[in-house]
Design a protein around this motif. Structure first.
Motif, PDB file in Angstrom:
ATOM      1  N   LEU A 178      72.489  30.671  55.354  1.00  0.00           N
ATOM      2  CA  LEU A 178      71.625  30.598  56.276  1.00  0.00           C
ATOM      3  C   LEU A 178      70.047  30.313  55.662  1.00  0.00           C
ATOM      4  CD1 LEU A 178      71.344  34.446  57.510  1.00  0.00           C
ATOM      5  CD2 LEU A 178      71.230  32.275  58.954  1.00  0.00           C
ATOM      6  N   LEU A 179      70.004  30.348  54.462  1.00  0.00           N
ATOM      7  CA  LEU A 179      68.767  29.823  53.710  1.00  0.00           C
ATOM      8  C   LEU A 179      68.797  28.377  53.799  1.00  0.00           C
ATOM      9  CD1 LEU A 179      68.064  32.521  50.891  1.00  0.00           C
ATOM     10  CD2 LEU A 179      66.759  32.023  52.967  1.00  0.00           C
ATOM     11  N   THR A 221      54.730  26.011  60.408  1.00  0.00           N
ATOM     12  CA  THR A 221      55.149  26.441  59.339  1.00  0.00           C
ATOM     13  C   THR A 221      56.340  27.503  59.607  1.00  0.00           C
ATOM     14  OG1 THR A 221      53.566  28.151  59.027  1.00  0.00           O
ATOM     15  CG2 THR A 221      53.197  25.782  58.052  1.00  0.00           C
ATOM     16  N   VAL A 222      57.352  27.466  58.547  1.00  0.00           N
ATOM     17  CA  VAL A 222      58.434  28.384  58.542  1.00  0.00           C
ATOM     18  C   VAL A 222      58.325  29.030  57.283  1.00  0.00           C
ATOM     19  CG1 VAL A 222      60.689  29.032  59.034  1.00  0.00           C
ATOM     20  CG2 VAL A 222      59.524  27.263  60.251  1.00  0.00           C
ATOM     21  N   THR A 223      58.146  30.369  57.034  1.00  0.00           N
ATOM     22  CA  THR A 223      58.313  31.164  55.821  1.00  0.00           C
ATOM     23  C   THR A 223      59.188  32.147  55.756  1.00  0.00           C
ATOM     24  OG1 THR A 223      55.939  30.815  55.965  1.00  0.00           O
ATOM     25  CG2 THR A 223      56.863  32.185  54.208  1.00  0.00           C
ATOM     26  N   PHE A 224      60.211  32.109  54.620  1.00  0.00           N
ATOM     27  CA  PHE A 224      61.240  32.944  54.649  1.00  0.00           C
ATOM     28  C   PHE A 224      61.293  34.245  53.575  1.00  0.00           C
ATOM     29  CE2 PHE A 224      63.180  28.660  55.610  1.00  0.00           C
ATOM     30  CZ  PHE A 224      63.338  29.134  57.024  1.00  0.00           C
ATOM     31  N   GLY A 225      61.210  35.526  53.847  1.00  0.00           N
ATOM     32  CA  GLY A 225      61.227  36.586  52.963  1.00  0.00           C
ATOM     33  C   GLY A 225      62.521  37.313  53.046  1.00  0.00           C
ATOM     34  N   ILE A 226      62.893  37.869  52.017  1.00  0.00           N
ATOM     35  CA  ILE A 226      64.214  38.615  51.649  1.00  0.00           C
ATOM     36  C   ILE A 226      63.853  40.068  51.340  1.00  0.00           C
ATOM     37  CG2 ILE A 226      66.308  38.734  50.402  1.00  0.00           C
ATOM     38  CD1 ILE A 226      65.975  36.118  49.443  1.00  0.00           C
ATOM     39  N   GLY A 227      64.342  41.102  52.232  1.00  0.00           N
ATOM     40  CA  GLY A 227      64.181  42.396  52.109  1.00  0.00           C
ATOM     41  C   GLY A 227      64.914  42.911  51.070  1.00  0.00           C
ATOM     42  N   PRO A 228      64.526  44.265  50.608  1.00  0.00           N
ATOM     43  CA  PRO A 228      65.220  44.879  49.456  1.00  0.00           C
ATOM     44  C   PRO A 228      66.762  45.230  49.404  1.00  0.00           C
ATOM     45  CG  PRO A 228      63.091  45.939  50.198  1.00  0.00           C
ATOM     46  CD  PRO A 228      63.635  44.987  51.364  1.00  0.00           C
ATOM     47  N   ALA A 229      67.132  45.520  50.699  1.00  0.00           N
ATOM     48  CA  ALA A 229      68.554  45.869  50.914  1.00  0.00           C
ATOM     49  C   ALA A 229      69.637  44.476  50.858  1.00  0.00           C
ATOM     50  CB  ALA A 229      68.896  46.543  52.282  1.00  0.00           C
ATOM     51  N   ALA A 230      69.058  43.639  50.860  1.00  0.00           N
ATOM     52  CA  ALA A 230      69.788  42.370  50.994  1.00  0.00           C
ATOM     53  C   ALA A 230      70.488  42.297  49.777  1.00  0.00           C
ATOM     54  CB  ALA A 230      69.189  41.222  51.485  1.00  0.00           C
ATOM     55  N   LYS A 285      70.027  30.372  66.294  1.00  0.00           N
ATOM     56  CA  LYS A 285      71.221  29.743  66.541  1.00  0.00           C
ATOM     57  C   LYS A 285      72.014  29.740  65.160  1.00  0.00           C
ATOM     58  CE  LYS A 285      71.660  26.443  69.417  1.00  0.00           C
ATOM     59  NZ  LYS A 285      71.914  24.789  69.611  1.00  0.00           N
ATOM     60  N   ARG A 286      71.311  29.349  64.281  1.00  0.00           N
ATOM     61  CA  ARG A 286      71.988  29.160  63.021  1.00  0.00           C
ATOM     62  C   ARG A 286      72.654  30.807  62.160  1.00  0.00           C
ATOM     63  NH1 ARG A 286      69.708  24.765  65.215  1.00  0.00           N
ATOM     64  NH2 ARG A 286      70.529  22.866  64.284  1.00  0.00           N
ATOM     65  N   ASP A 505      62.145  18.892  47.264  1.00  0.00           N
ATOM     66  CA  ASP A 505      62.684  17.900  48.426  1.00  0.00           C
ATOM     67  C   ASP A 505      64.260  17.916  48.255  1.00  0.00           C
ATOM     68  OD1 ASP A 505      60.012  17.080  49.069  1.00  0.00           O
ATOM     69  OD2 ASP A 505      60.193  15.228  47.909  1.00  0.00           O
ATOM     70  N   GLY A 506      64.746  17.960  49.677  1.00  0.00           N
ATOM     71  CA  GLY A 506      66.058  17.952  49.826  1.00  0.00           C
ATOM     72  C   GLY A 506      66.936  19.405  49.443  1.00  0.00           C
ATOM     73  N   GLY A 507      66.132  20.509  48.813  1.00  0.00           N
ATOM     74  CA  GLY A 507      66.731  21.713  48.414  1.00  0.00           C
ATOM     75  C   GLY A 507      66.467  22.689  49.586  1.00  0.00           C
ATOM     76  N   PHE A 508      66.525  23.968  49.042  1.00  0.00           N
ATOM     77  CA  PHE A 508      66.269  25.170  50.114  1.00  0.00           C
ATOM     78  C   PHE A 508      65.597  26.046  49.548  1.00  0.00           C
ATOM     79  CE2 PHE A 508      70.607  25.958  48.423  1.00  0.00           C
ATOM     80  CZ  PHE A 508      70.619  27.150  48.354  1.00  0.00           C
ATOM     81  N   VAL A 509      64.940  26.948  50.146  1.00  0.00           N
ATOM     82  CA  VAL A 509      63.998  28.328  49.755  1.00  0.00           C
ATOM     83  C   VAL A 509      65.211  29.208  49.280  1.00  0.00           C
ATOM     84  CG1 VAL A 509      62.791  30.258  50.441  1.00  0.00           C
ATOM     85  CG2 VAL A 509      62.000  27.935  51.234  1.00  0.00           C
ATOM     86  N   GLY A 510      65.074  29.527  48.123  1.00  0.00           N
ATOM     87  CA  GLY A 510      65.777  30.686  47.133  1.00  0.00           C
ATOM     88  C   GLY A 510      66.892  30.054  46.779  1.00  0.00           C
ATOM     89  N   GLU A 511      66.850  28.980  46.693  1.00  0.00           N
ATOM     90  CA  GLU A 511      68.133  28.411  45.863  1.00  0.00           C
ATOM     91  C   GLU A 511      68.445  28.850  44.417  1.00  0.00           C
ATOM     92  OE1 GLU A 511      69.965  23.535  45.013  1.00  0.00           O
ATOM     93  OE2 GLU A 511      67.704  23.823  46.176  1.00  0.00           O
ATOM     94  N   GLY A 512      67.257  29.018  43.824  1.00  0.00           N
ATOM     95  CA  GLY A 512      67.539  29.645  42.482  1.00  0.00           C
ATOM     96  C   GLY A 512      68.242  30.797  42.326  1.00  0.00           C
TER      97      GLY A 512
END
Length: 516
Positions: A178-179, A221-230, A285-286, A505-512
């Motif tokens: 997803l990320l 702009t699109v900003t992503f956050g991850i909740g505690p339960a995830a 959709k994704r 560049d070319g990576g994704f948010v949260g990749e680490g």
């Protein structure tokens, strides 16, 4: 579009394509009650509601000046009589006053539609384009856009095709996918380009939606956050950010589960509502087969050129934010203390749907509204004197010998909250379903007429970014204990999320997270 929603049934057909106040005397009595530790609450029974966005929300009126005259002899300018104490005020975390560190610009940097070059890793080379890739995610220090959409998703617990439960490894794989996909789509849309084709779309289907075809990216702009339960669901508990935990329910909250929580939060902002909506449709959709849409909230914000936007109560909102890119901004926002390596340089985002009792608010006198916020509505200056961006002086007295800025005013309660607020107004009009309203059956207006049958739903989508969510919790608890604004606000939705640093560049948010 603010109720809990499920994924369309039609996606099942695509599953096979899925990849793996009173007079002065009364006011004195109220002040004495505060000093005596009795809460100093007056007015209509003040519910200790916690309205996180109220601080700056009401930030409209600082520096009480009379015809531009400066405060002399430690006293505020005369303000007339009938300084009636309005019911409990609730202040929200995020109205902390910023001293030094380039705090001017708060409303201007984050509240206006102009560009702000303070965000590391984001260069605004092309008009209308906010680059997606960079050291930090866009949408945090970016100058606030005119429109926003917030959508929460839960990670899928079962396989879409077979219905079999997914183990932690499969959930983690869905989270990573997803990320990765969302980042690729967001980067393309922010640059005004067509996004990659969705995996669920067949060769006989269009490569992308055409909702915003031909339109400028409008500073999307699109900003992503991850909740505690995830983290637990994905077997990544050991990598969970150190300060990420579900928010408590505060006194005065009337939280609706349909508008709260979520394993993922997607914040989509832009200067064109159609562009924002188009981006959300591509992102949703994704999520098919990987996550379930829980809720959506949409808001708007508008400010005069170089000025601070206003909330629906008419007060300036964001006056106390430090300037983006300043040392104070960085100190308040970016998490660097005792965090897992993959999250260093990220931040924590708090989201609250704050409903305002606007009919009740509108019948207050101008003086009572100013006293509730501790600011002058039109100028945004504190009632102690000065200008919009000056820190309130809580030692200044008014003509009656009382503090010019009441101790239970919103700015007094939350002036020291070390956060940055980036909220948006919302106006959904009249609700048609009683079960989604926080109105009690006996609820009514100050003039006695009832409105529970046709509740009006408008207010603030409160958003704050902070290095530690405890800052928000502390401010909210203080609001619940004695903030005049609480009389006029109700928190109906709530959530907290870890917002990773930006993507290379070319990576994704949260990749680490998946390499740690």
């Amino acid at each position: 579009m603010h109720d809990r929603v499920g994924l369309p049934d039609v996606v099942a057909a695509a599953s096979a394509r899925l990849p793996g106040g009173p007079p002065v005397s009364a006011r004195r009595a109220a002040a004495a009650a505060v000093a005596a530790g009795r809460g100093g609450r007056r007015g209509r029974g003040g519910r200790g509601l916690v309205l996180p966005a109220a601080g700056d929300l009401a930030g409209g009126l600082r520096g009480r000046r009379c015809g531009g005259g400066a405060v002399e002899a430690g006293r505020a300018p005369a303000r007339g009589r009938g300084r009636r104490a309005v019911g409990d005020a609730t202040d929200g975390p995020g109205d902390g006053d910023a001293r030094g560190g380039g705090r001017r610009g708060v409303g201007k940097a984050l509240g206006s539609g102009g560009h702000d070059d303070g965000e590391a890793g984001h260069e605004h080379a092309t008009a209308g384009v906010e680059p997606f890739f960079g050291d930090r995610q866009a949408g945090i220090a970016t100058a606030a856009q005119a429109h926003a959409l917030f959508a929460a998703f839960d990670l899928a617990a079962a396989d879409l095709a077979s219905g079999e439960a997914l183990d932690a490894a499969a959930v983690a794989a869905n989270l990573e996918a997803l990320l990765r996909d969302w980042s690729a789509v967001s980067a393309a849309l922010a640059a005004g380009e067509a996004p990659p084709k969705a995996a669920i779309d067949g060769a006989d289907q269009f490569d992308a939606e055409a909702v915003a075809s031909g339109l400028d990216p409008a500073r999307l702009t699109v900003t992503f956050g991850i909740g505690p339960a995830a983290f637990a669901k994905a077997g990544l508990e050991a990598a969970r950010p150190s300060k990420l935990a579900e928010l408590p329910e505060f006194d005065g909250d009337r939280l609706n589960p349909a508008w709260s929580g979520g394993d993922l939060l997607v914040q989509v902002c832009g200067d064109d509502q159609q562009v924002v909506s188009a981006a959300f449709l591509e992102l949703r959709k994704r999520a098919v087969g990987r996550g379930t849409l829980l809720w959506v909230q949409q808001g708007f914000s508008s400010a005069p050129s170089g000025g601070t936007p206003r909330n629906l109560m008419g007060f300036k909102d964001g006056s106390a934010n430090p300037e983006a890119g300043s040392a104070l901004f960085d100190e308040r926002v970016w998490a660097v203390d005792s965090e897992p390596s993959w999250f260093e340089g990220g931040t924590y985002q708090v989201f609250r749907k704050i409903r305002m009792r606007l009919p009740d608010w509108s019948v207050l006198s101008a003086e009572d509204q100013n006293l509730t916020f501790g600011r002058e509505r039109d100028s945004g200056a504190p009632l102690s004197g000065g200008g919009e961006f000056d820190h309130p002086d809580f030692e200044v007295l008014d003509d009656s010998g009382l503090p010019a800025v009441p101790a239970d005013s919103h700015v007094a309660v939350v002036h020291d909250a070390a956060m940055v607020r980036r909220g948006f107004n919302y106006d959904y009009g009249f609700l048609t379903q009683g079960d989604v309203s926080s109105d009690a059956s006996g609820d009514g207006h100050l003039d006695g007429h009832m409105h529970a049958a046709h509740p009006y739903d408008a207010g603030l989508l409160f958003v704050s970014f902070q290095a530690d969510p405890q800052v928000f919790i502390d401010a909210q608890e203080k609001m619940a204990a004695g903030d005049r604004l609480a009389e006029f606000i109700t928190a109906e939705g709530s959530g907290v999320y870890a917002v990773p640093s930006g993507a290379p560049d070319g990576g994704f948010v949260g990749e680490g997270l998946f390499r740690s």
